[in-house]
Design a protein around this motif. Sequence first.
Motif, PDB file in Angstrom:
ATOM      1  N   SER A  71       0.817  -1.216   0.000  1.00 59.95           N
ATOM      2  CA  SER A  71       0.000   0.000   0.000  1.00 59.95           C
ATOM      3  C   SER A  71       0.854   1.271   0.000  1.00 59.95           C
ATOM      4  CB  SER A  71      -0.933   0.010   1.221  1.00 59.95           C
ATOM      5  OG  SER A  71      -0.192   0.064   2.430  1.00 59.95           O
ATOM      6  N   LEU A  72       2.178   1.116   0.080  1.00 58.45           N
ATOM      7  CA  LEU A  72       3.073   2.273   0.039  1.00 58.45           C
ATOM      8  C   LEU A  72       3.239   2.753  -1.402  1.00 58.45           C
ATOM      9  CD1 LEU A  72       5.866   1.030   2.490  1.00 58.45           C
ATOM     10  CD2 LEU A  72       4.268   2.911   2.921  1.00 58.45           C
ATOM     11  N   PRO A  73       3.682   4.004  -1.595  1.00 58.32           N
ATOM     12  CA  PRO A  73       3.988   4.459  -2.958  1.00 58.32           C
ATOM     13  C   PRO A  73       4.971   3.505  -3.629  1.00 58.32           C
ATOM     14  CG  PRO A  73       4.063   6.303  -1.428  1.00 58.32           C
ATOM     15  CD  PRO A  73       3.883   5.077  -0.595  1.00 58.32           C
ATOM     16  N   GLU A  74       4.849   3.336  -4.917  1.00 59.83           N
ATOM     17  CA  GLU A  74       5.589   2.301  -5.643  1.00 59.83           C
ATOM     18  C   GLU A  74       7.098   2.394  -5.417  1.00 59.83           C
ATOM     19  OE1 GLU A  74       6.185   0.648 -10.214  1.00 59.83           O
ATOM     20  OE2 GLU A  74       4.768   2.277  -9.783  1.00 59.83           O
ATOM     21  N   GLN A  75       7.658   3.600  -5.527  1.00 57.91           N
ATOM     22  CA  GLN A  75       9.103   3.752  -5.391  1.00 57.91           C
ATOM     23  C   GLN A  75       9.578   3.369  -3.992  1.00 57.91           C
ATOM     24  OE1 GLN A  75      10.580   7.701  -6.197  1.00 57.91           O
ATOM     25  NE2 GLN A  75      12.680   7.006  -6.429  1.00 57.91           N
ATOM     26  N   MET A  76       8.854   3.820  -2.974  1.00 59.97           N
ATOM     27  CA  MET A  76       9.235   3.514  -1.600  1.00 59.97           C
ATOM     28  C   MET A  76       9.041   2.030  -1.313  1.00 59.97           C
ATOM     29  SD  MET A  76       7.892   5.264   1.925  1.00 59.97           S
ATOM     30  CE  MET A  76       8.705   4.905   3.492  1.00 59.97           C
ATOM     31  N   GLY A  77       7.952   1.458  -1.817  1.00 60.06           N
ATOM     32  CA  GLY A  77       7.706   0.032  -1.613  1.00 60.06           C
ATOM     33  C   GLY A  77       8.799  -0.816  -2.245  1.00 60.06           C
ATOM     34  N   GLU A  78       9.238  -0.444  -3.446  1.00 58.63           N
ATOM     35  CA  GLU A  78      10.310  -1.188  -4.112  1.00 58.63           C
ATOM     36  C   GLU A  78      11.621  -1.065  -3.347  1.00 58.63           C
ATOM     37  OE1 GLU A  78      10.460   0.355  -8.031  1.00 58.63           O
ATOM     38  OE2 GLU A  78       8.677  -0.737  -8.739  1.00 58.63           O
ATOM     39  N   LEU A  79      11.896   0.136  -2.804  1.00 50.37           N
ATOM     40  CA  LEU A  79      13.119   0.330  -2.022  1.00 50.37           C
ATOM     41  C   LEU A  79      13.117  -0.544  -0.769  1.00 50.37           C
ATOM     42  CD1 LEU A  79      15.758   1.816  -1.414  1.00 50.37           C
ATOM     43  CD2 LEU A  79      14.407   3.631  -0.341  1.00 50.37           C
ATOM     44  N   LEU A  80      11.980  -0.569  -0.067  1.00 49.67           N
ATOM     45  CA  LEU A  80      11.886  -1.401   1.133  1.00 49.67           C
ATOM     46  C   LEU A  80      12.019  -2.880   0.786  1.00 49.67           C
ATOM     47  CD1 LEU A  80       8.996   0.391   3.041  1.00 49.67           C
ATOM     48  CD2 LEU A  80      11.381   0.295   3.736  1.00 49.67           C
ATOM     49  N   GLU A  81      11.370  -3.285  -0.306  1.00 50.86           N
ATOM     50  CA  GLU A  81      11.436  -4.683  -0.729  1.00 50.86           C
ATOM     51  C   GLU A  81      12.871  -5.080  -1.044  1.00 50.86           C
ATOM     52  OE1 GLU A  81       9.665  -8.287  -1.286  1.00 50.86           O
ATOM     53  OE2 GLU A  81       8.511  -6.469  -0.913  1.00 50.86           O
ATOM     54  N   ARG A  82      13.572  -4.207  -1.734  1.00 45.72           N
ATOM     55  CA  ARG A  82      14.962  -4.510  -2.092  1.00 45.72           C
ATOM     56  C   ARG A  82      15.847  -4.570  -0.855  1.00 45.72           C
ATOM     57  NH1 ARG A  82      18.710  -0.150  -5.047  1.00 45.72           N
ATOM     58  NH2 ARG A  82      18.342   0.782  -3.001  1.00 45.72           N
ATOM     59  N   ASN A  83      15.719  -3.584   0.020  1.00 49.67           N
ATOM     60  CA  ASN A  83      16.573  -3.541   1.205  1.00 49.67           C
ATOM     61  C   ASN A  83      16.337  -4.736   2.122  1.00 49.67           C
ATOM     62  OD1 ASN A  83      17.348  -1.143   0.124  1.00 49.67           O
ATOM     63  ND2 ASN A  83      16.848   0.115   1.882  1.00 49.67           N
ATOM     64  N   LEU A  84      15.071  -5.134   2.258  1.00 52.12           N
ATOM     65  CA  LEU A  84      14.754  -6.264   3.136  1.00 52.12           C
ATOM     66  C   LEU A  84      15.248  -7.584   2.560  1.00 52.12           C
ATOM     67  CD1 LEU A  84      11.152  -5.253   4.266  1.00 52.12           C
ATOM     68  CD2 LEU A  84      13.193  -5.351   5.705  1.00 52.12           C
ATOM     69  N   SER A  85      15.650  -7.597   1.292  1.00 49.84           N
ATOM     70  CA  SER A  85      16.169  -8.831   0.699  1.00 49.84           C
ATOM     71  C   SER A  85      17.598  -9.112   1.141  1.00 49.84           C
ATOM     72  CB  SER A  85      16.105  -8.752  -0.831  1.00 49.84           C
ATOM     73  OG  SER A  85      17.011  -7.769  -1.325  1.00 49.84           O
ATOM     74  N   TYR A  86      18.255  -8.118   1.738  1.00 49.00           N
ATOM     75  CA  TYR A  86      19.624  -8.308   2.211  1.00 49.00           C
ATOM     76  C   TYR A  86      19.620  -8.707   3.684  1.00 49.00           C
ATOM     77  CZ  TYR A  86      20.986  -6.003  -2.124  1.00 49.00           C
ATOM     78  OH  TYR A  86      21.153  -5.684  -3.448  1.00 49.00           O
ATOM     79  N   PRO A  87      20.666  -9.401   4.152  1.00 46.46           N
ATOM     80  CA  PRO A  87      20.705  -9.838   5.555  1.00 46.46           C
ATOM     81  C   PRO A  87      20.736  -8.657   6.522  1.00 46.46           C
ATOM     82  CG  PRO A  87      22.341 -11.010   4.225  1.00 46.46           C
ATOM     83  CD  PRO A  87      21.802  -9.895   3.375  1.00 46.46           C
ATOM     84  N   GLU A  88      20.376  -8.957   7.770  1.00 46.04           N
ATOM     85  CA  GLU A  88      20.439  -7.955   8.838  1.00 46.04           C
ATOM     86  C   GLU A  88      21.867  -7.445   8.986  1.00 46.04           C
ATOM     87  OE1 GLU A  88      18.443  -6.450  10.824  1.00 46.04           O
ATOM     88  OE2 GLU A  88      16.536  -7.494  10.741  1.00 46.04           O
ATOM     89  N   ASP A  89      22.004  -6.187   9.439  1.00 49.07           N
ATOM     90  CA  ASP A  89      23.306  -5.593   9.751  1.00 49.07           C
ATOM     91  C   ASP A  89      24.238  -5.568   8.551  1.00 49.07           C
ATOM     92  OD1 ASP A  89      22.532  -5.231  12.445  1.00 49.07           O
ATOM     93  OD2 ASP A  89      23.056  -7.298  12.904  1.00 49.07           O
TER      94      ASP A  89
END
Length: 325
Positions: A71-89
Amino acid sequence: MSQNNSEIQDSQQVRQLAASVVRRAPMDATNVLLNEPDTIVSAVLHKIEPRLARKILRHFPTERAELIKHSLPEQMGELLERNLSYPEDTVGRLMANTAGILGETLSVQQAITVIRNMVKENVAFTYAYVVDKEQRLQGVVVMRDLLLAEPDEFITDIMINNPFWFSPQTSVKEAMLEVVHRHYPVYPVCDENGRFIGRVQGYELFEEHTIDVSAQPGLMVGVDDEEHFGTPVQQCFRNRHPWLQLNLLTAFIAAFVVGMFENTIASIVVLAAFLPVLAGQSGNTGCQALAVTLRGMTLGEFKQGFENKLIMKELKLGFLNGALV
């Protein structure tokens, strides 16, 4: 975005919630937003930094977090999706989108025109990044050099060649060992082929590392790394109590060892007076070992397989200190 969503984002409730969560730790901010509708949560996350939004979403139940992300704006949603694909820390979790990209064939005058158009579109960046046709990073342009260059010079003549960059898989701890010698405000992030895929702010690396270091003493005694003064009592209880139960078990083991010498202590009562001395000395010895170990972990001095060497060193120190005391 629909008019209804625009009205929600501009509502007083959303502004107040956004102002509230930015002053809280991510876990506490999640507790504030958990009982709000997804539309409100999405509007609040849209108003705050993506880095904080990402940390807050991490504490939401997985299914609900996915719904909110969509439900987030497309650009922000894609950024979050990409970042969460990487491991913690890792650096990838802190990475922002690319900006300030220039082609390697541009002249200084053409580059200035491109940058002016970017600024008109509210694209903010500190350095310009020169890439080839495959988007591989070739160099970094400092704005001062661009300002002082001749208009007919090529951008490749004034760029910094072979610039330093991070991989998104680089851990924050490893990144800090590099950052401490460089102090750049922004660092490019490239994939294994050298393609420019994002940026990470220097202050974010320092902030993330500072939070991690400040949490280390608490982690040693069962305090969650994101627990703060405003964390609800129930959450604190769930985080802390298991450690206390474990500590109780080890205390009973120590009491059992003392109990094995009950007859000796009963016949030589003065030995009982030395139990607090023994506990104090052993506790101080343990604290010394923890302090040095924590410092080594913070500075990244320990490599894989260091545990045996560290244990043997502390055993020798314990024997020498015990013999002299």
